[in-house]
Design a protein around this motif. Structure first.
Motif, short mmCIF file in Angstrom:
data_model
loop_
_atom_site.label_atom_id
_atom_site.label_comp_id
_atom_site.label_asym_id
_atom_site.label_seq_id
_atom_site.Cartn_x
_atom_site.Cartn_y
_atom_site.Cartn_z
N PRO A 6 0.85 -1.45 -0.31
CA PRO A 6 0.40 -0.39 -0.10
C PRO A 6 0.77 1.06 0.20
O PRO A 6 0.26 2.30 -0.31
N ASP A 7 1.69 1.22 0.30
CA ASP A 7 3.00 2.70 0.44
C ASP A 7 3.91 2.85 -0.48
O ASP A 7 4.32 3.43 -0.39
N ARG A 8 3.48 2.37 -2.20
CA ARG A 8 3.91 2.44 -3.23
C ARG A 8 5.26 1.51 -2.97
O ARG A 8 5.78 2.16 -4.44
N PHE A 9 6.09 0.73 -2.04
CA PHE A 9 6.82 -0.16 -2.78
C PHE A 9 6.31 -1.26 -2.74
O PHE A 9 5.94 -2.13 -1.90
N ALA A 10 7.11 -1.56 -3.94
CA ALA A 10 6.81 -3.50 -3.95
C ALA A 10 7.97 -4.07 -3.24
O ALA A 10 8.81 -3.90 -2.85
N THR A 11 7.39 -5.78 -3.09
CA THR A 11 8.56 -6.26 -2.37
C THR A 11 8.56 -7.74 -3.07
O THR A 11 7.89 -8.47 -3.42
N LEU A 12 10.01 -7.91 -2.61
CA LEU A 12 10.66 -9.35 -3.03
C LEU A 12 10.99 -10.30 -2.24
O LEU A 12 11.57 -9.63 -1.51
N PHE A 123 9.56 -4.07 -10.36
CA PHE A 123 8.75 -2.70 -10.42
C PHE A 123 9.93 -1.78 -9.89
O PHE A 123 11.41 -2.06 -9.18
N ASP A 124 10.36 0.26 -9.80
CA ASP A 124 11.29 0.43 -9.39
C ASP A 124 10.68 1.70 -8.65
O ASP A 124 9.85 2.45 -9.13
N PRO A 125 10.81 1.73 -7.54
CA PRO A 125 11.48 1.26 -6.25
C PRO A 125 10.79 -0.16 -6.14
O PRO A 125 9.58 -0.18 -6.41
N THR A 126 11.95 -1.44 -5.59
CA THR A 126 11.95 -2.60 -5.37
C THR A 126 12.11 -2.91 -3.57
O THR A 126 13.08 -2.96 -4.05
N VAL A 127 11.69 -2.81 -2.93
CA VAL A 127 12.32 -3.82 -1.59
C VAL A 127 12.34 -5.40 -2.25
O VAL A 127 11.85 -6.13 -2.40
N LEU A 128 14.15 -5.94 -1.76
CA LEU A 128 14.11 -7.46 -1.65
C LEU A 128 14.58 -7.94 0.01
O LEU A 128 15.30 -7.14 0.38
N PHE A 130 15.91 -10.05 2.59
CA PHE A 130 16.71 -11.15 1.58
C PHE A 130 17.67 -10.95 3.35
O PHE A 130 17.93 -10.81 3.92
N GLN A 131 17.43 -12.39 3.73
CA GLN A 131 18.44 -13.09 5.08
C GLN A 131 18.28 -11.52 6.09
O GLN A 131 18.87 -10.49 7.18
N GLY A 132 16.37 -11.68 6.11
CA GLY A 132 16.17 -10.85 7.31
C GLY A 132 16.22 -9.11 7.54
O GLY A 132 16.10 -8.97 8.20
N GLU A 133 16.62 -8.70 5.74
CA GLU A 133 16.98 -7.12 5.94
C GLU A 133 16.20 -6.85 5.05
O GLU A 133 15.72 -7.78 3.76
N ARG A 134 16.10 -5.86 4.92
CA ARG A 134 15.25 -5.10 3.74
C ARG A 134 15.52 -3.66 2.43
O ARG A 134 16.47 -3.18 3.72
N TRP A 135 16.28 -4.76 1.85
CA TRP A 135 16.93 -3.95 0.60
C TRP A 135 16.33 -3.07 -0.37
O TRP A 135 15.66 -3.87 -0.54
N LEU A 136 16.72 -1.46 -0.40
CA LEU A 136 15.86 -0.59 -1.82
C LEU A 136 16.89 -1.18 -2.21
O LEU A 136 18.04 -0.50 -1.91
N LEU A 137 15.67 -1.70 -3.73
CA LEU A 137 16.70 -1.23 -4.56
C LEU A 137 15.54 -0.27 -5.82
O LEU A 137 14.43 -0.41 -5.67
N SER A 138 16.61 0.11 -6.40
CA SER A 138 16.49 1.41 -7.09
C SER A 138 17.77 1.57 -8.98
O SER A 138 19.24 0.73 -8.64
N HIS A 139 17.05 2.16 -9.26
CA HIS A 139 17.72 2.60 -10.87
C HIS A 139 18.69 3.49 -10.72
O HIS A 139 20.05 3.55 -10.54
N TRP A 210 13.04 7.45 1.06
CA TRP A 210 12.08 6.53 0.47
C TRP A 210 13.01 5.49 1.37
O TRP A 210 12.15 4.61 1.91
N LEU A 211 13.99 5.85 2.19
CA LEU A 211 14.42 4.25 2.58
C LEU A 211 13.76 4.41 4.21
O LEU A 211 13.54 3.24 4.10
N GLN A 212 13.10 5.55 4.85
CA GLN A 212 12.63 5.77 5.87
C GLN A 212 10.86 5.01 5.01
O GLN A 212 10.35 4.29 6.41
N ALA A 213 10.35 4.80 4.58
CA ALA A 213 8.70 4.82 4.09
C ALA A 213 8.69 3.32 3.93
O ALA A 213 7.92 2.56 3.68
#
Length: 270
Positions: A6-12, A123-128, A130-139, A210-213
């Protein structure tokens, strides 16, 4: 595609068995640069012991993408370049999942090409997750707010109307338009004396927002061609991927690997 939130970030969410993932961006592959293509092919054909569990391509894999019909047998360069790239990706995806995020040069790569290459869209951005952490990915280009001319251009070419009209043009006309846009881009770089330090960079405030959101501490992105790590304060950071150019002096080609055992590591290919 990853799940939407709901907060504009996709999650993988990475499968539990993943132990390492690789990130690359800004290879700018083109038929006129066979040395960089060869380096990329070398990476894709690493033996199993050297491979990660997934590959994330964070934009600008190609110097330009003018429509999925470049993979048509009737398209210029198809046998020697476009089909070669698609085949290499498809073969790699048979043993390693490949995720693709649009960049500012290949934002027209569509569902047909994704399927032909065996890639999964992001999607850009996407949260990955992985291993208990959330990594924000973007071009990264959407965060270069000081480059106002580019942001205006980006808003136009990312619109559905512009893309529909552009893709309706004959392939030869699209090639000519893309050539003109690349020449304009190179002219702007020459005006900055080819010094990347003079180009607009990611806005630190926007990156923190972005990171905080996203509930993440680390942003991983490309686009700026300035590989580095930046402390954004409050425990936040952004990690910048390298571009690839096998003909540069010295040559540039690097994979960023994130592993459960060693964290983030830069793996040079030359």
């Amino acid at each position: 595609m990853p799940e939407s939130t709901p907060d504009r970030f996709a999650t993988l969410r990475a499968p539990a068995h993943w132990q390492a993932v690789d990130f690359i961006s800004d290879l700018h592959l083109q038929a006129a640069e066979p040395a960089t293509l060869a380096l990329w092919q070398h990476y894709l054909q690493w033996p199993p012991a050297q491979r990660a569990d997934a590959l994330f391509i964070l934009g600008d894999l190609f110097e330009v993408w003018i429509g999925d019909d470049v993979l048509s047998p009737l398209a210029p360069e198809a046998p020697s370049f476009w089909h070669t790239c698609a085949q290499l990706l498809r073969e790699h995806s048979r043993h390693t999942p490949v995720y693709f995020m649009h960049g500012n040069r290949d934002f027209l790569l569509g569902a047909s090409a994704l399927g032909a290459c065996g890639m999964q869209g992001l999607f850009d951005p996407t949260v990955l997750a992985f291993q208990g952490e959330r990594w924000l990915l973007s071009h990264g280009d959407a965060l270069c707010l000081a480059d106002t001319d580019y942001q205006q251009f980006r808003a136009v070419v990312r619109s559905a109307d512009w893309q529909r009209d552009f893709l309706a043009k004959p392939l030869s006309e699209r090639e000519a338009i893309a050539r003109g846009l690349r020449e304009q881009s190179e002219a702007r770089k020459r005006g900055s004396a080819h010094d990347p330090s003079l180009w607009a960079d990611v806005d630190a405030g926007a990156a923190r927002e972005w990171l905080q959101a996203a509930g993440s501490q680390t942003l991983i992105h490309g686009h700026t061609h300035r590989p580095d790590q930046h402390d954004l304060g409050q425990g936040l950071r952004r990690v910048v991927l390298s571009d690839w150019d096998a003909t540069a002096l010295p040559p540039r080609a690097e994979v960023l690997r994130l592993s459960a055992q060693d964290g983030l590591q830069r793996l040079p290919l030359c």
